[in-house]
Design an enzyme around this catalytic site. Structure first.
Site, short mmCIF file in Angstrom:
data_model
loop_
_atom_site.label_atom_id
_atom_site.label_comp_id
_atom_site.label_asym_id
_atom_site.label_seq_id
_atom_site.Cartn_x
_atom_site.Cartn_y
_atom_site.Cartn_z
CB ALA A 70 -0.92 0.00 1.21
CB THR A 71 4.07 2.15 1.60
OG1 THR A 71 3.60 1.84 2.92
CG2 THR A 71 5.00 3.35 1.65
CG ASN A 150 -3.99 3.29 10.29
OD1 ASN A 150 -4.41 4.29 9.72
ND2 ASN A 150 -2.84 3.25 10.91
CD GLN A 180 -6.20 -1.43 8.49
OE1 GLN A 180 -6.86 -2.46 8.69
NE2 GLN A 180 -4.90 -1.37 8.75
CB SER A 200 -2.00 -3.52 1.77
OG SER A 200 -0.88 -4.23 2.24
CG HIS A 202 0.83 -6.89 5.00
ND1 HIS A 202 0.86 -6.57 6.33
CD2 HIS A 202 1.09 -5.75 4.33
CE1 HIS A 202 1.15 -5.28 6.46
NE2 HIS A 202 1.30 -4.76 5.25
CB THR A 238 11.26 -9.12 -12.53
OG1 THR A 238 12.24 -8.82 -13.51
CG2 THR A 238 10.69 -10.51 -12.77
CB CYS A 323 2.66 1.68 10.30
SG CYS A 323 1.74 0.48 9.37
N1 PLP Z 1 -2.61 2.46 4.79
C1 PLP Z 1 -3.21 2.00 5.91
C2 PLP Z 1 -4.53 2.55 6.30
C3 PLP Z 1 -2.57 1.03 6.70
O1 PLP Z 1 -3.18 0.59 7.81
C4 PLP Z 1 -1.30 0.54 6.29
C5 PLP Z 1 -0.56 -0.43 7.13
O2 PLP Z 1 -0.71 -0.46 8.35
C6 PLP Z 1 -0.73 1.03 5.11
C7 PLP Z 1 -1.41 2.00 4.39
C8 PLP Z 1 0.61 0.56 4.63
O3 PLP Z 1 0.49 -0.71 4.04
P1 PLP Z 1 1.74 -1.52 3.48
O4 PLP Z 1 2.36 -2.19 4.67
O5 PLP Z 1 1.16 -2.52 2.51
O6 PLP Z 1 2.65 -0.57 2.81
#
Ligand code: PLP
Length: 378
Positions: A70-71, A150, A180, A200, A202, A238, A323
């Site tokens: 997601a980042t 989150n 989320q 994302s 995971h 890749t 995070c």
């Molecule tokens: N956005 C939200 C709302 C999240 O809760 C998170 C991870 O906690 C992320 C983005 C980041 O996700 P990723 O670990 O896939 O980069």
């Protein structure tokens, strides 16, 4: 025995994901760009996973770009759209409660000369549609609002805000960090009026290191990574075939969004009632928030102390946002929670495997913590 109550931080990969990763590593190890049979098999594996993730998002497969998570998806969306659409329109609007990844992307835009407006929730802890919409003007190229916070589980008014903005300014690009909410709430990018939407792997029982950006047909983005034609030229490098295959498989096994939602609502109300019965506990999450996240404070105990106390008993939770590695993000205060309550906040977050027995064990451990840590202090 361990009790995992931290699924908003990350989820345990499901059996289908592990199986798909294993199979991709063992047999589909070709490079999807190679012209021989093994390359073609790897390409077909990626294409099948794209269809599975797209089905979960209710969007056409060609609207998806796989990323490392997601980042990266949010950086590609925000910085990529600003580079494509922000040559003359130098204003962007977001909220003060976004995840650090989105906040950082907007900080970068500011460094590049954009004016970034960050709209805060009001004193009632609610982000109001009219506050967000009125921050937008003719000079705005991009807006971004997350779907579910989150840290508290608050559901933000993405659909209403983006629909109003699109009606008044159809040219503005809309982005939503739906991490989320994905496979937890029923939504589609179209119903949210989101041109760009981040998810994302995971957080939905796939592996870490894979995510996707959903982009509406015709939206232009300047890629962050160049040097290859993968993902339609939007994301060179890749493809991680095993992680992508695992992501697709995980999405396909989580199709029962509404039934799970109903079960989670019941679990969350039970959890809120059980936790409120523990002395000194105040539930902070809004009642109408996502049923997957519940944050609460425990009077007289600091989050980190409690987190370690619980972990020693095999109960895994988060202090605020995982995070931020225990660092205060300031987001709880933005939602109207006092500094001292924020310092003693824990977040529990659920997946379908959790039961009321997990919450009962948590409550017992919290009572023990109060007995041993608070009363000892006094
Ligand atoms: N956005 C939200 C709302 C999240 O809760 C998170 C991870 O906690 C992320 C983005 C980041 O996700 P990723 O670990 O896939 O980069």
């Amino acid at each position: 025995m361990s009790i995992y109550l931290d699924s908003a931080a990350t989820t345990k990969p499901c059996a289908a994901c592990i199986q798909a990763i294993h199979s991709a590593l063992e047999t589909q190890y070709g490079n999807p760009s190679s012209l021989h049979t093994l390359g073609l098999e790897a390409e077909l594996t990626v294409a099948a996973a794209r269809k599975q993730v797209a089905a979960a998002l209710h969007c056409p497969p060609e609207n998806l770009t796989f990323t490392s998570g997601a980042t990266e998806s949010s950086h590609l969306a925000i910085r990529g759209a600003a580079a494509a659409y922000g040559k003359r329109k130098k204003r962007a609007v977001t909220t003060t409660v976004e995840h650090a990844s989105v906040r950082a992307a907007f900080d970068r835009l500011e460094e590049e000369g954009f004016t970034v407006i960050r709209v805060a929730p009001r004193a009632d802890g609610v982000l109001h549609v009219e506050d967000f919409v009125s921050a937008v003007d003719d000079d705005t190229c991009l807006v971004s609002m997350m779907l579910v916070n989150n840290e508290t589980g608050a559901v933000l008014p993405v659909a209403e805000s983006f629909a109003q903005i699109k009606r008044a300014y159809p040219q503005i690009i809309t982005h939503c960090d739906a991490v989320q909410g994905f496979l937890k709430l029923s939504f589609t990018p179209e119903k949210l009026s989101a041109d760009l939407l981040t998810v994302s792997g995971h957080k939905v029982h796939a592996a870490k290191g894979v995510g996707a950006l959903c982009h509406k047909k015709g939206i232009r983005l300047v890629p962050l990574l160049t040097g290859g034609e993968q993902e339609g030229g939007l994301r060179a490098g890749t493809e991680s075939v095993p992680l992508i295959a695992g992501f697709g498989a995980a999405c396909a096994s989580l199709s029962d969004v509404s039934a799970r939602y109903a079960r989670m609502c019941a679990l969350r109300s039970e959890a809120a009632a059980m936790l409120s019965a523990v002395g000194g506990v105040t539930v902070q999450s809004p009642e109408n928030g996502s049923p997957y996240i519940l944050s609460f404070s425990v009077k007289g105990l600091r989050s980190e102390t409690m987190l370690h106390f619980l972990a020693e008993r095999g109960i895994y939770v988060s202090s605020g946002s995982a995070c931020s590695k225990g660092k205060q993000s300031g987001v709880l205060e933005q939602f109207g929670i006092s500094r001292s309550a924020a310092d003693s906040t824990l977040r529990v977050s659920f997946c379908a495997e959790n039961t009321a027995a997990d919450i009962a064990a948590l409550c017992d451990a919290l009572r023990e913590a109060q007995e041993k840590l608070v009363h000892k202090k006094g």
